[in-house]
Write a protein that holds these residues in place. Structure first.
Motif, mmCIF file in Angstrom:
data_model
loop_
_atom_site.group_PDB
_atom_site.id
_atom_site.type_symbol
_atom_site.label_atom_id
_atom_site.label_comp_id
_atom_site.label_asym_id
_atom_site.label_seq_id
_atom_site.Cartn_x
_atom_site.Cartn_y
_atom_site.Cartn_z
ATOM 1 N N GLU A 201 0.860 -1.184 0.000
ATOM 2 C CA GLU A 201 0.000 0.000 0.000
ATOM 3 C C GLU A 201 0.896 1.234 0.000
ATOM 4 N N ILE A 202 0.712 2.103 -0.987
ATOM 5 C CA ILE A 202 1.566 3.285 -1.132
ATOM 6 C C ILE A 202 0.730 4.535 -0.885
ATOM 7 N N LYS A 203 1.183 5.363 0.055
ATOM 8 C CA LYS A 203 0.497 6.626 0.351
ATOM 9 C C LYS A 203 1.047 7.737 -0.552
ATOM 10 N N GLU A 204 0.331 8.849 -0.590
ATOM 11 C CA GLU A 204 0.738 9.959 -1.448
ATOM 12 C C GLU A 204 2.083 10.551 -1.053
ATOM 13 N N ASP A 205 2.423 10.467 0.236
ATOM 14 C CA ASP A 205 3.705 11.018 0.677
ATOM 15 C C ASP A 205 4.870 10.055 0.459
ATOM 16 N N GLY A 206 4.591 8.882 -0.126
ATOM 17 C CA GLY A 206 5.639 7.900 -0.396
ATOM 18 C C GLY A 206 5.793 6.848 0.686
ATOM 19 N N SER A 207 5.192 7.076 1.853
ATOM 20 C CA SER A 207 5.236 6.037 2.877
ATOM 21 C C SER A 207 4.443 4.828 2.383
ATOM 22 N N PHE A 208 4.767 3.667 2.898
ATOM 23 C CA PHE A 208 4.186 2.439 2.355
ATOM 24 C C PHE A 208 4.047 1.392 3.461
ATOM 25 N N LYS A 209 3.204 0.434 3.193
ATOM 26 C CA LYS A 209 2.984 -0.657 4.138
ATOM 27 C C LYS A 209 2.871 -1.959 3.372
ATOM 28 N N LEU A 210 3.617 -2.962 3.798
ATOM 29 C CA LEU A 210 3.580 -4.266 3.149
ATOM 30 C C LEU A 210 2.531 -5.152 3.807
ATOM 31 N N ASN A 211 1.870 -5.967 3.004
ATOM 32 C CA ASN A 211 0.999 -7.010 3.524
ATOM 33 C C ASN A 211 1.891 -8.207 3.838
ATOM 34 N N MET A 212 2.159 -8.436 5.121
ATOM 35 C CA MET A 212 3.149 -9.420 5.514
ATOM 36 C C MET A 212 2.704 -10.856 5.271
ATOM 37 N N LYS A 213 1.463 -11.024 4.851
ATOM 38 C CA LYS A 213 0.994 -12.354 4.430
ATOM 39 C C LYS A 213 1.860 -12.894 3.302
ATOM 40 N N TYR A 214 2.417 -11.992 2.474
ATOM 41 C CA TYR A 214 3.155 -12.404 1.285
ATOM 42 C C TYR A 214 4.667 -12.499 1.515
ATOM 43 N N PHE A 215 5.110 -12.281 2.757
ATOM 44 C CA PHE A 215 6.545 -12.284 3.028
ATOM 45 C C PHE A 215 6.861 -13.124 4.262
ATOM 46 N N ASP A 216 7.962 -13.874 4.175
ATOM 47 C CA ASP A 216 8.401 -14.716 5.286
ATOM 48 C C ASP A 216 9.671 -14.209 5.962
ATOM 49 N N TYR A 217 10.292 -13.149 5.443
ATOM 50 C CA TYR A 217 11.620 -12.774 5.925
ATOM 51 C C TYR A 217 11.684 -12.381 7.410
ATOM 52 N N PRO A 218 10.591 -11.923 8.055
ATOM 53 C CA PRO A 218 10.746 -11.611 9.483
ATOM 54 C C PRO A 218 11.034 -12.835 10.356
ATOM 55 N N HIS A 219 10.634 -14.015 9.907
ATOM 56 C CA HIS A 219 10.771 -15.197 10.748
ATOM 57 C C HIS A 219 11.432 -16.368 10.038
ATOM 58 N N SER A 220 11.994 -16.132 8.843
ATOM 59 C CA SER A 220 12.526 -17.241 8.056
ATOM 60 C C SER A 220 13.700 -16.771 7.211
ATOM 61 N N TYR A 221 14.472 -17.730 6.717
ATOM 62 C CA TYR A 221 15.544 -17.396 5.787
ATOM 63 C C TYR A 221 15.007 -17.253 4.362
ATOM 64 N N GLN A 222 13.753 -17.558 4.167
ATOM 65 C CA GLN A 222 13.110 -17.386 2.862
ATOM 66 C C GLN A 222 12.442 -16.019 2.826
ATOM 67 N N MET A 223 12.552 -15.324 1.696
ATOM 68 C CA MET A 223 12.052 -13.955 1.619
ATOM 69 C C MET A 223 10.538 -13.889 1.430
ATOM 70 N N ALA A 224 10.016 -14.580 0.417
ATOM 71 C CA ALA A 224 8.597 -14.502 0.062
ATOM 72 C C ALA A 224 7.857 -15.744 0.541
ATOM 73 N N SER A 225 6.565 -15.588 0.810
ATOM 74 C CA SER A 225 5.749 -16.729 1.222
ATOM 75 C C SER A 225 5.112 -17.394 0.002
ATOM 76 N N SER A 226 4.511 -18.532 0.211
ATOM 77 C CA SER A 226 3.851 -19.255 -0.884
ATOM 78 C C SER A 226 2.646 -18.484 -1.419
ATOM 79 N N PHE A 227 2.102 -17.571 -0.617
ATOM 80 C CA PHE A 227 0.954 -16.777 -1.059
ATOM 81 C C PHE A 227 1.312 -15.868 -2.236
ATOM 82 N N LEU A 228 2.574 -15.470 -2.307
ATOM 83 C CA LEU A 228 2.994 -14.613 -3.426
ATOM 84 C C LEU A 228 2.939 -15.384 -4.738
ATOM 85 N N SER A 229 3.393 -16.625 -4.713
ATOM 86 C CA SER A 229 3.321 -17.469 -5.907
ATOM 87 C C SER A 229 1.869 -17.691 -6.329
#
Length: 444
Positions: free
Chosen positions: A239-267
């Motif tokens: 999600e990208i705001k007009e001021d350039g700030s952004f927020k990721l939907n962490m459902k699609y990423f595993d990097y906070p808790h894994s050595y893998q970057m993206a989750s299977s949901f991205l595929s």
């Protein structure tokens, strides 16, 4: 006043030396060990910097004597804050996710990275055979302040806005600063896990390239595709705001808790699995993904720059952090934002943090006066080792290499002839550049 700046133990270990504010030399450990992005203690880089002290001294110095001429050692990161971020992140995902990664990384961090002051002192003491009391005082800098310092202090600007974008420091993943004379003031930052750098790295991995190494390949792949997935990614992933700030939907990423970057949901979202790592096959799907990610990255960078200009009303901009190596995005800043002057740290990634931490100690901590130069203080980034023709020939003989020695005029003519015949030329000249865009002596 001699200050040695260090980055180490993550990736791109490096050492830089400043003397009374003058940048003397800087080198990455990989240039000596031949291990790309070597994360180890930068002993060879330190020795190189100490040799420069010996060369510049009127006295006959050894490395052992030179290390004792260092007033401060500056480290580019705050290990305790990084540990805090790791621990809090793992706790956020416990007990269902991240245990395997936690089990592997925590002993390593507790055993070495958390006790960095003692570890650096031990390495210096052992390597240069000096007592613990003679090891220079070690200071620790904030990661993004090191990036910001590496960009602003060697720049030609008396005052400038500064933007840092990377994977993650301690907590910050993006930060804005205002530099004036010998001080840098923080303006705002975006925190982990919502990282533009890690967003880009996740798709680097998805497209079959190595994280922290192959991002430039993703950037190079982008022009061959079309941004067909940009809309779906903005609808579901970022999600990208007009001021350039952004927020990721962490459902699609595993990097906070894994050595893998993206989750299977991205595929699932992209209706195709990740490309095999570094495989020879590259189909249009991954080209379009690369194009989409590049377009989103450019949109965010340009919006952040617009916001930063509104905040500062300064027409100079300095960039650092790994994302600042995205030269395609950078090329649009001057045409698509109000900034009129742009200066980018050549070693924008963690290697440059070594340089930035040294500058930060000199100007911010010690409050030394800063003088700007008409161009910059990086000396064209030609800050590493250089080798004479005699040294090169001696090495060639030792290695029993087949070679032929030319006069300069003949060498140029032979090179031109080879180029006309569509041959590939490796050209070695002068000192090694500092930073990943180096195209000189370090040919892989």
């Amino acid at each position: 006043m001699k200050i040695l700046g260090l980055s180490a133990f993550y990736h791109d270990s490096a050492c830089a030396l400043i003397d009374n504010g003058e940048l003397i030399c800087a080198a990455q450990e990989e240039r000596f060990t031949r291990k790309k992005q070597d994360p180890s203690f930068p002993l060879n880089s330190i020795k190189f910097c100490l040799d420069k002290i010996c060369e510049r001294s009127d006295k006959k110095l050894s490395r052992q004597s030179a290390i004792q001429e260092i007033d401060y050692i500056a480290y580019y990161d705050k290990p305790f804050l990084t540990f805090e971020r790791l621990l809090e992140t793992y706790l956020d995902y416990a007990p269902f996710k991240g245990f395997s990664s936690f089990r592997k990384s925590m002993p390593l961090f507790l055993g070495s990275k958390l006790n960095l002051p003692a570890r650096v002192k031990k390495e210096i003491k052992k390597s240069f055979k000096i007592s613990k009391t003679k090891v220079p005082k070690i200071l620790f800098n904030y990661h993004h302040l090191s990036h910001a310092s590496s960009a602003f202090y060697p720049s030609p600007y008396r005052e400038s806005a500064v933007l840092c974008l990377d994977g993650v420091g301690e907590w910050a993943v993006a930060s804005a600063w205002m530099g004036k004379d010998n001080k840098i003031e923080p303006l705002w930052q975006i925190d982990f896990p919502h990282s533009l750098g890690l967003f880009y790295s996740a798709f680097t991995e998805y497209c079959g390239f190595r994280v922290n190494s192959g991002e430039y390949k993703l950037m190079g792949l982008a022009p061959y595709g079309e941004p067909k997935f940009a809309s779906v990614l903005k609808d579901h992933v970022i999600e990208i705001k007009e001021d350039g700030s952004f927020k990721l939907n962490m459902k699609y990423f595993d990097y906070p808790h894994s050595y893998q970057m993206a989750s299977s949901f991205l595929s699932q979202l992209l209706e195709k699995g990740p490309r095999s790592k570094e495989s020879a096959n590259m189909d249009k799907h991954y080209m379009d993904v690369a194009s989409s990610v590049q377009a989103i990255t450019e949109e965010i960078i340009l919006k952040l720059c617009q916001t930063l200009y509104k905040d500062t009303q300064i027409k100079n901009l300095c960039l650092a952090g790994g994302v600042a190596l995205n030269c395609v995005a950078n090329s649009k800043i001057l045409s698509d934002t109000p900034f009129e002057e742009l200066w980018i740290q050549p070693a924008a990634g963690d290697a440059g943090g070594a340089l930035g931490s040294a500058y930060s100690v000199y100007y911010d901590f010690l409050n030394k006066k800063r003088k700007t130069q008409r161009t910059d203080s990086m000396k064209g980034a030609l800050l590493g080792p250089d080798f004479s023709s005699e040294e090169v020939e001696k090495t060639l003989k030792q290695e029993k290499a087949v070679y032929k020695k030319h006069k300069e005029s003949d060498l140029i003519q032979e090179t031109v002839t080879a180029l006309l015949e569509n041959k590939v030329i490796g050209w070695f000249q002068g000192a090694m550049e500092f930073g990943p865009r180096a195209l000189g002596p370090d040919l892989y």
